[in-house]
Write a protein that holds these residues in place. Structure first.
Motif, PDB file in Angstrom:
ATOM      1  N   VAL A  21       0.819  -1.208   0.000  1.00 51.64           N
ATOM      2  CA  VAL A  21       0.000   0.000   0.000  1.00 51.64           C
ATOM      3  C   VAL A  21       0.855   1.260   0.000  1.00 51.64           C
ATOM      4  O   VAL A  21       0.503   2.270  -0.609  1.00 51.64           O
ATOM      5  CB  VAL A  21      -0.970   0.004   1.200  1.00 51.64           C
ATOM      6  N   MET A  22       2.006   1.198   0.659  1.00 46.83           N
ATOM      7  CA  MET A  22       2.881   2.360   0.741  1.00 46.83           C
ATOM      8  C   MET A  22       3.341   2.780  -0.651  1.00 46.83           C
ATOM      9  O   MET A  22       3.248   3.945  -1.044  1.00 46.83           O
ATOM     10  CB  MET A  22       4.080   2.031   1.622  1.00 46.83           C
ATOM     11  N   GLU A  23       3.816   1.821  -1.416  1.00 50.41           N
ATOM     12  CA  GLU A  23       4.316   2.141  -2.748  1.00 50.41           C
ATOM     13  C   GLU A  23       3.175   2.558  -3.674  1.00 50.41           C
ATOM     14  O   GLU A  23       3.354   3.425  -4.531  1.00 50.41           O
ATOM     15  CB  GLU A  23       5.065   0.930  -3.333  1.00 50.41           C
ATOM     16  N   GLU A  24       2.025   1.942  -3.503  1.00 47.07           N
ATOM     17  CA  GLU A  24       0.873   2.323  -4.324  1.00 47.07           C
ATOM     18  C   GLU A  24       0.546   3.799  -4.148  1.00 47.07           C
ATOM     19  O   GLU A  24       0.297   4.518  -5.123  1.00 47.07           O
ATOM     20  CB  GLU A  24      -0.346   1.475  -3.933  1.00 47.07           C
ATOM     21  N   VAL A  25       0.556   4.255  -2.899  1.00 49.40           N
ATOM     22  CA  VAL A  25       0.234   5.658  -2.622  1.00 49.40           C
ATOM     23  C   VAL A  25       1.325   6.582  -3.135  1.00 49.40           C
ATOM     24  O   VAL A  25       1.053   7.589  -3.800  1.00 49.40           O
ATOM     25  CB  VAL A  25       0.016   5.867  -1.109  1.00 49.40           C
ATOM     26  N   LEU A  26       2.582   6.257  -2.827  1.00 47.05           N
ATOM     27  CA  LEU A  26       3.687   7.139  -3.208  1.00 47.05           C
ATOM     28  C   LEU A  26       3.838   7.250  -4.718  1.00 47.05           C
ATOM     29  O   LEU A  26       4.338   8.258  -5.232  1.00 47.05           O
ATOM     30  CB  LEU A  26       4.995   6.635  -2.594  1.00 47.05           C
ATOM     31  N   SER A  27       3.403   6.225  -5.446  1.00 43.60           N
ATOM     32  CA  SER A  27       3.519   6.224  -6.903  1.00 43.60           C
ATOM     33  C   SER A  27       2.298   6.813  -7.594  1.00 43.60           C
ATOM     34  O   SER A  27       2.260   6.902  -8.826  1.00 43.60           O
ATOM     35  CB  SER A  27       3.730   4.788  -7.408  1.00 43.60           C
ATOM     36  N   SER A  28       1.301   7.215  -6.819  1.00 45.67           N
ATOM     37  CA  SER A  28       0.075   7.747  -7.421  1.00 45.67           C
ATOM     38  C   SER A  28       0.319   9.124  -8.037  1.00 45.67           C
ATOM     39  O   SER A  28       1.240   9.850  -7.655  1.00 45.67           O
ATOM     40  CB  SER A  28      -1.021   7.851  -6.356  1.00 45.67           C
ATOM     41  N   ARG A  29      -0.517   9.485  -8.985  1.00 44.88           N
ATOM     42  CA  ARG A  29      -0.380  10.788  -9.646  1.00 44.88           C
ATOM     43  C   ARG A  29      -0.480  11.925  -8.637  1.00 44.88           C
ATOM     44  O   ARG A  29       0.290  12.889  -8.688  1.00 44.88           O
ATOM     45  CB  ARG A  29      -1.476  10.953 -10.701  1.00 44.88           C
ATOM     46  N   GLY A  30      -1.441  11.776  -7.708  1.00 44.04           N
ATOM     47  CA  GLY A  30      -1.649  12.850  -6.749  1.00 44.04           C
ATOM     48  C   GLY A  30      -0.440  13.116  -5.880  1.00 44.04           C
ATOM     49  O   GLY A  30      -0.038  14.268  -5.689  1.00 44.04           O
ATOM     50  N   PHE A  31       0.173  12.057  -5.329  1.00 45.81           N
ATOM     51  CA  PHE A  31       1.320  12.247  -4.441  1.00 45.81           C
ATOM     52  C   PHE A  31       2.546  12.735  -5.207  1.00 45.81           C
ATOM     53  O   PHE A  31       3.360  13.483  -4.660  1.00 45.81           O
ATOM     54  CB  PHE A  31       1.614  10.964  -3.666  1.00 45.81           C
ATOM     55  N   LYS A  32       2.672  12.350  -6.455  1.00 41.77           N
ATOM     56  CA  LYS A  32       3.789  12.859  -7.259  1.00 41.77           C
ATOM     57  C   LYS A  32       3.638  14.356  -7.511  1.00 41.77           C
ATOM     58  O   LYS A  32       4.636  15.076  -7.628  1.00 41.77           O
ATOM     59  CB  LYS A  32       3.864  12.106  -8.583  1.00 41.77           C
ATOM     60  N   ARG A  33       2.394  14.823  -7.589  1.00 41.68           N
ATOM     61  CA  ARG A  33       2.174  16.262  -7.758  1.00 41.68           C
ATOM     62  C   ARG A  33       2.362  17.023  -6.453  1.00 41.68           C
ATOM     63  O   ARG A  33       2.821  18.162  -6.442  1.00 41.68           O
ATOM     64  CB  ARG A  33       0.760  16.518  -8.298  1.00 41.68           C
ATOM     65  N   LEU A  34       1.984  16.373  -5.342  1.00 36.92           N
ATOM     66  CA  LEU A  34       1.985  17.059  -4.051  1.00 36.92           C
ATOM     67  C   LEU A  34       3.361  17.163  -3.414  1.00 36.92           C
ATOM     68  O   LEU A  34       3.643  18.128  -2.690  1.00 36.92           O
ATOM     69  CB  LEU A  34       1.042  16.334  -3.083  1.00 36.92           C
ATOM     70  N   PHE A  35       4.223  16.160  -3.646  1.00 39.73           N
ATOM     71  CA  PHE A  35       5.501  16.101  -2.947  1.00 39.73           C
ATOM     72  C   PHE A  35       6.662  16.042  -3.943  1.00 39.73           C
ATOM     73  O   PHE A  35       6.573  15.342  -4.957  1.00 39.73           O
ATOM     74  CB  PHE A  35       5.554  14.870  -2.033  1.00 39.73           C
ATOM     75  N   PRO A  36       7.746  16.762  -3.656  1.00 34.21           N
ATOM     76  CA  PRO A  36       8.925  16.708  -4.540  1.00 34.21           C
ATOM     77  C   PRO A  36       9.471  15.278  -4.630  1.00 34.21           C
ATOM     78  O   PRO A  36       9.372  14.487  -3.684  1.00 34.21           O
ATOM     79  CB  PRO A  36       9.934  17.627  -3.835  1.00 34.21           C
ATOM     80  N   GLN A  37      10.048  14.959  -5.746  1.00 35.26           N
ATOM     81  CA  GLN A  37      10.599  13.623  -5.979  1.00 35.26           C
ATOM     82  C   GLN A  37      11.608  13.239  -4.903  1.00 35.26           C
ATOM     83  O   GLN A  37      11.635  12.100  -4.427  1.00 35.26           O
ATOM     84  CB  GLN A  37      11.245  13.553  -7.361  1.00 35.26           C
ATOM     85  N   GLN A  38      12.449  14.187  -4.501  1.00 36.49           N
ATOM     86  CA  GLN A  38      13.471  13.905  -3.493  1.00 36.49           C
ATOM     87  C   GLN A  38      12.849  13.566  -2.141  1.00 36.49           C
ATOM     88  O   GLN A  38      13.367  12.733  -1.400  1.00 36.49           O
ATOM     89  CB  GLN A  38      14.434  15.095  -3.342  1.00 36.49           C
ATOM     90  N   ARG A  39      11.722  14.247  -1.828  1.00 35.74           N
ATOM     91  CA  ARG A  39      11.065  13.953  -0.547  1.00 35.74           C
ATOM     92  C   ARG A  39      10.505  12.534  -0.561  1.00 35.74           C
ATOM     93  O   ARG A  39      10.630  11.794   0.422  1.00 35.74           O
ATOM     94  CB  ARG A  39       9.922  14.962  -0.301  1.00 35.74           C
TER      95      ARG A  39
END
Length: 404
Positions: A371-389
């Motif tokens: 579930v962790m990777e599913e969320v972090l790889s989602s379009r929304g989280f990629k827009r919300l958080f910098p790649q480095q974070r």
């Protein structure tokens, strides 16, 4: 040849009288473990849970026959909220559909929003950080104190960033988290505190009931809980403004409380997270036994404390400083295999279960689940958080202490 060892050290085997020769008494020998074909230590059934109160049947039938199953057409949920507030010492209580919806409501009212971060313990049921993800925020894990099973306050400040909005301490298994330093850190950094008290009914920190210390507290009444109703939850608090907002949010955004009459329609964001009337009847009935059950759990836990501390390699929980009483939803302990000839924990658990003693491995490292990777790889989280974070976030959990 490999050295053959017993499954457990000799002193942990069940003891039975042997067929000693005539004239010799008191001689004992170890009987085989149940895992190896011996007789289990306990053969009686354990108490089935939940325990039904026949006295609740007629009130439930009254509600069902009335057709007023919806809280806005009935009075039972209101009555339960008042009674539960008196039980735990909270000024206000809001009944919800589940503990998860209680947490979602509390985080929303404390303005946890998209792109925020919430500090939480990694040792908890997955719902604790699912609700953070559902707010489109990051659950940032501060390490667990192994002795108390709860979040380590000394690990919190290093996790605070300019995105941190709240701290979500978990009173896991009913064990009170160390709230004084948590509240001090929160006030210092102007952060909200939402207590995940979903397993901590009537637990005490100092002279305060758990769920009444932070800005808001959240409880669960799911089927396995000490006060059960199949499903159900509650938000608790002492601030009327916050609790009015909670009520509005859980009721489709309808304004509630002071000034509500000034509004028309649905001017606030909200959803349907309401408790049903017959759930409240069940809870009202279950609360009658809550204090007696709490006292009995405490008595049994203290007995276990006194006995288990005599066994090397079995380490029971410790209460946090100022933690007065646990709710003992579950009695937690740690197992050190080096004291048991390096016997794997899974084998030790199997041996206990074969003897008729229920015991489980507890929560695993869920932050490593898919579930962790599913969320972090989602379009929304990629827009919300910098790649480095997100990269740093993926790498952080490997350094966390795992409770063993």
């Amino acid at each position: 040849a490999a050295k053959k060892t017993n499954l457990l050290p000799q002193h942990l085997y069940p003891r039975t009288k042997s067929n000693a020769p005539s004239g010799k008494t008191g001689t004992t020998q170890a009987s085989p473990l149940a895992l190896h074909g011996g007789t289990p230590v306990r053969t009686k059934d354990w108490l089935k849970w939940p325990v039904w109160d026949p006295g609740a049947e007629e009130p439930i039938l009254e509600v069902l026959r009335s057709g007023d199953w919806f809280r806005l057409r009935g009075t039972r949920v209101d009555e339960f909220e008042k009674a539960y507030g008196e039980l735990i010492g909270a000024r206000r209580v809001l009944a919800t559909a589940s503990g998860t919806t209680a947490l979602e409501t509390a985080l929303h009212v404390m303005e946890v929003d998209a792109g925020d971060e919430v500090i939480v313990s990694p040792y908890t049921f997955i719902a604790t950080y699912n609700v953070v993800f559902n707010q489109k925020a990051l659950p940032v894990f501060a390490d667990t104190d192994q002795s108390t099973f709860t979040i380590d306050p000394e690990k919190i400040e290093e996790k605070i960033s300019d995105r941190t909005r709240a701290i979500l301490p978990v009173h896991i298994f009913g064990l009170p988290a160390h709230m004084d330093p948590i509240m001090a850190i929160a006030r210092k950094h102007k952060l909200a505190v939402v207590e995940d008290a979903c397993q901590a009914w009537l637990a005490l920190y100092g002279d305060k009931k758990i769920g009444t210390i932070g800005d808001l507290g959240c409880f669960s009444f799911q089927n396995s809980k000490n006060i059960p109703a199949g499903e159900g939850g509650a938000v608790t608090g002492n601030d009327d403004r916050l609790m009015d907002l909670c009520h509005s949010y859980h009721n489709c955004g309808r304004p509630y409380g002071k000034g509500a009459s000034e509004y028309a329609g649905y001017p606030l964001l909200g959803g349907n997270k309401r408790m049903m009337e017959f759930q409240a009847v069940i809870l009202f009935s279950q609360m009658k036994r809550a204090r007696a059950d709490f006292d009995l759990r405490l008595e049994n836990a203290l007995y276990l404390d006194s006995k288990l501390k005599e066994i090397p390699g079995i380490i029971p929980y410790e209460l946090t400083k100022s933690g007065s009483k646990s709710a003992y939803h579950i009695y937690p302990l740690r197992y050190k295999k080096e004291h048991f000839d390096d016997l794997p924990r899974e084998k030790f658990l199997s041996a206990l279960q074969a003897e008729g003693i229920p015991c489980s491995s507890g929560y695993e490292a869920q932050y490593k689940d898919g579930v962790m990777e599913e969320v972090l790889s989602s379009r929304g989280f990629k827009r919300l958080f910098p790649q480095q974070r997100l990269k740093r976030y993926r790498e952080e959990p490997v350094s966390y202490t795992h409770l063993t």
